[in-house]
Scaffold this active site. Sequence first.
Site, mmCIF file in Angstrom:
data_model
loop_
_atom_site.group_PDB
_atom_site.id
_atom_site.type_symbol
_atom_site.label_atom_id
_atom_site.label_comp_id
_atom_site.label_asym_id
_atom_site.label_seq_id
_atom_site.Cartn_x
_atom_site.Cartn_y
_atom_site.Cartn_z
ATOM 1 N N GLU A 1 0.848 -1.152 -0.130
ATOM 2 C CA GLU A 1 -0.047 0.124 -0.088
ATOM 3 C C GLU A 1 0.926 1.275 0.047
ATOM 4 O OE1 GLU A 1 -2.161 3.082 0.006
ATOM 5 O OE2 GLU A 1 -3.148 1.162 -0.108
ATOM 6 N N HIS B 1 -25.024 -1.225 2.031
ATOM 7 C CA HIS B 1 -26.391 -0.951 1.038
ATOM 8 C C HIS B 1 -27.154 -2.209 1.047
ATOM 9 C CE1 HIS B 1 -24.992 3.025 -0.452
ATOM 10 N NE2 HIS B 1 -23.636 2.477 -0.421
ATOM 11 N N SER C 1 -18.805 2.760 -4.921
ATOM 12 C CA SER C 1 -19.973 2.465 -4.135
ATOM 13 C C SER C 1 -20.721 1.454 -4.889
ATOM 14 C CB SER C 1 -20.640 3.557 -3.797
ATOM 15 O OG SER C 1 -21.953 3.418 -3.041
#
Length: 571
Positions: free
Chosen positions: A116, A134, A428
Amino acid sequence: MGIDKINKRLHDAYGGQVRAEDKGDYIVVTGRLKEWKDIVAACGMCVQKGKKNRKKHVVNDIVFEGGSNPGMRMPGLRDSSLEGAAPDVLIIGGGISGASIARELSRWQLDILLVEKEADLAVQSSGRNDGEVHPGVDLRKGSLKQEYVLKGNRMYDQICEELDVPFRRCGQYVGFTQWRYLPVIFLYVLEKKYRCKVKDTRLVGRKAFRRAEPELNPDFKFAIYNPGAGCVCPYGLTIAYGENAVENGARISLNTAVSDMEVKEGIIQCVHTNRGSIYPSLVINAAGTFAEDVAKMAQDRFYSIHPRRGTNSILDKKAGHLVRSISSVRTMKKTTGHTKGGGMLHTVDDNVLVGPDAVETWEKENFATEQASIDRVFAKQKGTSPGLTQRDIITYFTGVRAATFEEDFIIEMGRRTKNLIHCAGIQSPGLTTAPAVAMDVAAMAVKALSSQKEIKPNTGFRPNRKGIPRLRELPEEERDRLIRENPDYGVIICRCEEISKGEILDALNSPLPVCTVDGIKKRLRPGMGRCQGGFCMPLVAQIISEHEGIPLSRVKKSGTEAVISYGPTKG
């Protein structure tokens, strides 16, 4: 739609400045345009609709004349600590995708290395979203997003219990203020419930809605309700995944950026980083907004990422009464861009989060927050809760989502490069889908590596991670016991969030310690209260200095170049 028809549309819109070419498994768009929004629109015109074209992506090679790409920010650290490393699996990217994949792969006897480029996990998209789990009610049937969100949502209770991460199924309401929309919404709910398999979708009337959410807009007549929606701390979950992966044998190298690759005959031979050259058997591309860049290095670029900014505001806990769930207002007006429209969310830490919006950008690491974004979100969400006011904001943040032009995930083996797996376009609801995506990507990796050697299960795999005790949430008797055993738990460092010195020392001794002020902040929340670190930040820095045995001037806020102090001013 054929390529000739696409080019006619492009010519009509841009007067011959842009042209598309069919490359078989993708469409490449070339030309020159001055406006970024025109580039996004032009590439959007080339998207092939329908499930049979799901794997035919659009590559953007249009020259943007209105700005320049600043390129990827590289870590300041340079060493040879990874020189010659030869892991079975190299995961590029320490967001929720990379960390969850590392944890799933640690179920097997594999040498796993995650790199990373930032100084911690979840610094970019995974640490800059609203934390909603969600329900999938607003996703297109047949998309990978919808397939994985239904699977991932169901996994959250078990995953968060195993990783000792707070999770709450608070439910989601989408309210409507006009009765005339009811017939259309009724049919919409039936479609989502039965055809799209979002089985908890239902309509609730005004009285039930008001009982559940008394502070929301009194003009709401009815709402779509999904009780399965929830919220989690996105960076907390990512870090928990990473820690559990490390506990099970994976390695995580922070401040490590991939700069180039050597590919020969469709095989990645070597991956160059700022910390040495790595020789992996398999590479997993989970690089978020830089996934396209990694694909290009690996000579397997068949998609493009167009970054999309979203701004969220966090309200003081005193505004927590405004909403108890995830709620938003919906009109039947056509929206611009691809967004879930933003809303209000009562977080697991009892703040209210408002946002996000959706703004296309060419800059992959522009996290600046603009007042216009805050104004736009608050103007809309005033329709959700009339009591909403910007005076309650204690902080705000902006994230950049990694959208493809098809607005769907890319989860597949490399097309031209054989030892590569793409986990790209994860925007998302990527947080929701992460547990399910990780399982499938890990299975793909094990299958690919099985052709080279026998892959055995890790019989010592421990799925359960024990988090740091959250003293402010414990019963008084339990707190007293911990303080008697360790008096540092009785020394309060952060008054707003009631964080003790003992908890900070636990974080510094965790499986994946990050000895920066922001590293402690993300693990425990000192500095996330009303004063935003005005009282506790110097104390946290002092604890890090003493624990690490380094001068206070060497304690960083976040990355290696984020200096807090340069030295004493007296004495």
